[in-house]
Design a protein around this motif. Structure first.
Motif, PDB file in Angstrom:
ATOM      1  N   GLY A 184       0.803  -1.214   0.000  1.00 42.76           N
ATOM      2  CA  GLY A 184       0.000   0.000   0.000  1.00 42.76           C
ATOM      3  C   GLY A 184       0.835   1.262   0.000  1.00 42.76           C
ATOM      4  N   ARG A 185       0.148   2.378   0.092  1.00 43.88           N
ATOM      5  CA  ARG A 185       0.791   3.686   0.092  1.00 43.88           C
ATOM      6  C   ARG A 185       0.794   4.269   1.506  1.00 43.88           C
ATOM      7  NH1 ARG A 185      -2.393   6.456  -5.049  1.00 43.88           N
ATOM      8  NH2 ARG A 185      -1.923   4.830  -6.597  1.00 43.88           N
ATOM      9  N   ARG A 186       1.795   5.087   1.778  1.00 43.18           N
ATOM     10  CA  ARG A 186       1.834   5.748   3.084  1.00 43.18           C
ATOM     11  C   ARG A 186       0.619   6.671   3.215  1.00 43.18           C
ATOM     12  NH1 ARG A 186       6.571   6.525   6.031  1.00 43.18           N
ATOM     13  NH2 ARG A 186       6.087   8.746   6.298  1.00 43.18           N
ATOM     14  N   PRO A 187      -0.063   6.623   4.372  1.00 39.33           N
ATOM     15  CA  PRO A 187      -1.232   7.491   4.549  1.00 39.33           C
ATOM     16  C   PRO A 187      -0.804   8.903   4.939  1.00 39.33           C
ATOM     17  CG  PRO A 187      -0.891   6.194   6.505  1.00 39.33           C
ATOM     18  CD  PRO A 187       0.148   5.733   5.511  1.00 39.33           C
ATOM     19  N   SER A 188      -1.760   9.812   4.909  1.00 40.57           N
ATOM     20  CA  SER A 188      -1.544  11.153   5.444  1.00 40.57           C
ATOM     21  C   SER A 188      -2.395  11.325   6.693  1.00 40.57           C
ATOM     22  CB  SER A 188      -1.924  12.210   4.401  1.00 40.57           C
ATOM     23  OG  SER A 188      -3.284  12.083   4.015  1.00 40.57           O
ATOM     24  N   LEU A 189      -1.937  12.129   7.611  1.00 42.25           N
ATOM     25  CA  LEU A 189      -2.661  12.405   8.854  1.00 42.25           C
ATOM     26  C   LEU A 189      -3.291  13.784   8.725  1.00 42.25           C
ATOM     27  CD1 LEU A 189       0.028  11.138  11.394  1.00 42.25           C
ATOM     28  CD2 LEU A 189      -1.901   9.887  10.463  1.00 42.25           C
ATOM     29  N   GLU A 190      -4.628  13.843   8.778  1.00 42.34           N
ATOM     30  CA  GLU A 190      -5.331  15.084   8.485  1.00 42.34           C
ATOM     31  C   GLU A 190      -6.533  15.259   9.415  1.00 42.34           C
ATOM     32  OE1 GLU A 190      -6.614  14.990   4.423  1.00 42.34           O
ATOM     33  OE2 GLU A 190      -4.807  13.897   3.756  1.00 42.34           O
ATOM     34  N   PHE A 191      -6.894  16.506   9.692  1.00 45.07           N
ATOM     35  CA  PHE A 191      -8.189  16.797  10.299  1.00 45.07           C
ATOM     36  C   PHE A 191      -9.150  17.084   9.152  1.00 45.07           C
ATOM     37  CE2 PHE A 191      -6.181  17.072  14.358  1.00 45.07           C
ATOM     38  CZ  PHE A 191      -7.202  16.905  15.287  1.00 45.07           C
ATOM     39  N   ARG A 192     -10.259  16.358   9.138  1.00 45.25           N
ATOM     40  CA  ARG A 192     -11.218  16.506   8.049  1.00 45.25           C
ATOM     41  C   ARG A 192     -12.587  16.936   8.607  1.00 45.25           C
ATOM     42  NH1 ARG A 192     -10.247  16.684   2.527  1.00 45.25           N
ATOM     43  NH2 ARG A 192      -8.301  15.565   2.085  1.00 45.25           N
ATOM     44  N   PRO A 193     -13.274  17.895   7.941  1.00 43.50           N
ATOM     45  CA  PRO A 193     -14.622  18.296   8.379  1.00 43.50           C
ATOM     46  C   PRO A 193     -15.584  17.108   8.351  1.00 43.50           C
ATOM     47  CG  PRO A 193     -13.736  19.846   6.769  1.00 43.50           C
ATOM     48  CD  PRO A 193     -12.803  18.668   6.782  1.00 43.50           C
ATOM     49  N   LEU A 194     -16.507  17.100   9.308  1.00 43.31           N
ATOM     50  CA  LEU A 194     -17.455  15.987   9.396  1.00 43.31           C
ATOM     51  C   LEU A 194     -18.258  15.837   8.106  1.00 43.31           C
ATOM     52  CD1 LEU A 194     -18.929  16.375  13.010  1.00 43.31           C
ATOM     53  CD2 LEU A 194     -16.785  15.305  12.273  1.00 43.31           C
ATOM     54  N   GLY A 195     -18.573  16.950   7.476  1.00 38.89           N
ATOM     55  CA  GLY A 195     -19.377  16.897   6.268  1.00 38.89           C
ATOM     56  C   GLY A 195     -18.679  16.241   5.096  1.00 38.89           C
ATOM     57  N   ASP A 196     -17.345  16.126   5.158  1.00 35.70           N
ATOM     58  CA  ASP A 196     -16.591  15.489   4.073  1.00 35.70           C
ATOM     59  C   ASP A 196     -16.548  13.975   4.198  1.00 35.70           C
ATOM     60  OD1 ASP A 196     -16.095  18.027   3.197  1.00 35.70           O
ATOM     61  OD2 ASP A 196     -13.943  18.020   3.662  1.00 35.70           O
ATOM     62  N   LEU A 197     -16.921  13.461   5.369  1.00 35.39           N
ATOM     63  CA  LEU A 197     -16.737  12.034   5.660  1.00 35.39           C
ATOM     64  C   LEU A 197     -18.026  11.270   5.386  1.00 35.39           C
ATOM     65  CD1 LEU A 197     -14.740  12.484   8.974  1.00 35.39           C
ATOM     66  CD2 LEU A 197     -13.811  11.958   6.707  1.00 35.39           C
ATOM     67  N   MET A 198     -17.920  10.231   4.568  1.00 36.75           N
ATOM     68  CA  MET A 198     -19.086   9.452   4.155  1.00 36.75           C
ATOM     69  C   MET A 198     -18.939   7.989   4.546  1.00 36.75           C
ATOM     70  SD  MET A 198     -19.854  11.160   0.422  1.00 36.75           S
ATOM     71  CE  MET A 198     -18.155  11.136  -0.144  1.00 36.75           C
ATOM     72  N   ILE A 199     -20.056   7.269   4.500  1.00 38.42           N
ATOM     73  CA  ILE A 199     -20.120   5.848   4.831  1.00 38.42           C
ATOM     74  C   ILE A 199     -20.621   5.082   3.609  1.00 38.42           C
ATOM     75  CG2 ILE A 199     -21.160   4.091   6.318  1.00 38.42           C
ATOM     76  CD1 ILE A 199     -19.263   5.936   7.806  1.00 38.42           C
ATOM     77  N   ASP A 200     -19.932   3.993   3.258  1.00 36.61           N
ATOM     78  CA  ASP A 200     -20.379   3.138   2.154  1.00 36.61           C
ATOM     79  C   ASP A 200     -21.111   1.941   2.750  1.00 36.61           C
ATOM     80  OD1 ASP A 200     -20.668   1.323   0.054  1.00 36.61           O
ATOM     81  OD2 ASP A 200     -18.832   1.986  -0.942  1.00 36.61           O
TER      82      ASP A 200
END
Length: 273
Positions: free
Chosen positions: A12-28
């Motif tokens: 895999g690829r190295r991840p990034s550590l980020e703060f993300r707004p709640l509205g950007d986060l989705m569930i599949d």
């Protein structure tokens, strides 16, 4: 170096550590578990009610080719943050995703790697946190000259160590602290210097016996317990269960040890009659 396991190449690829707004986060929903059930909703409300940033681990998030962000692990934390209304972004470990299939595979792998904490581990953490029930149990063990085992492996136990945390918690909740203290003291006297290999099987019967006959009979109950070794009590409990297969092991212990205590109590009454 000899003795070092051969490592597989990194995947895999190295991840990034980020703060993300709640509205950007989705569930599949195609691979995620539903959190509409009662237990899940209770968990979400509990996290939301007592939100602690020190306990909020970063969410594991997949970033698709179109930039969309899908939560692989952490949807309960996300739902709790949304429920509060005063949290606007969450820490995320963001990794590139090729497809929903890749995300589903990662979801399975993450959950397979996660080992649930044992009762013993949870108790030690609760004791370190100063939780009341854990403190009461620890005090009762100490008073009886007993201690908590360091592992759940009986081959590593030393004399006087116990691991049946669930049974001790049940005793406190069902009967109270005095019954717990008397039961542990009676067992400590009866099995002094022994590795308590079958203590979890035997203890429910001890606690029930003390509850029925009272803490004043603790010494007599200790004498009854000391009249047999632990393996003999285990066998008696197994016989009680064989006689009444509908009994669980707790009730079988209550029956087997209760009989022995009742017989001893009858003998005492006869001698003093």
């Amino acid at each position: 170096m000899s003795g070092v396991a051969k490592m597989q190449p990194q995947a895999g690829r190295r991840p990034s550590l980020e703060f993300r707004p709640l509205g950007d986060l989705m569930i599949d929903d195609s691979y995620q578990r539903s959190i509409d059930s009662g237990p899940s909703q209770s968990l979400v409300k509990r996290i939301a009610r007592a939100w602690d940033w020190g306990l909020c681990q970063p969410l594991n998030v997949a970033k698709r080719d179109d930039g969309a962000l899908y939560v692989i692990d952490g949807q309960h934390r996300l739902a709790a943050a949304r429920l509060r209304g005063d949290i606007f972004d969450l820490p995320c470990v963001v990794v590139a995703s090729r497809s929903a299939d890749d995300e589903a595979a990662a979801f399975v792998a993450l959950n397979q790697q996660r080992r649930p904490l044992s009762k013993l581990e949870l108790f030690k953490a609760a004791l370190a946190a100063g939780e009341t029930e854990a403190t009461v149990i620890h005090g009762a063990l100490t008073q009886a000259g007993l201690s908590v085992a360091t592992t759940t492996n009986p081959d590593s136990w030393k004399p006087g160590q116990v691991s049946n945390i669930g049974g001790l918690e049940y005793c406190v909740r069902q009967y109270g602290e005095k019954i717990l203290r008397t039961s542990l003291l009676a067992a400590s006297v009866a099995f002094h210097g022994q590795v308590l290999r079958y203590f979890g099987t035997i203890f429910p019967g001890i606690a029930a016996g003390v509850s029925v006959h009272g803490v004043a009979q603790g010494d007599l109950i200790g004498m009854v317990l000391g009249s047999c070794d632990q393996s003999e009590w285990r066998d008696a409990i197994n016989r009680a269960k064989a006689e009444q297969p509908n009994l669980n092991m707790r009730d079988a212990a209550v029956l087997a040890i209760g009989r022995a205590i009742a017989e001893a109590m009858g003998g005492e009454e006869h001698r003093h009659g």
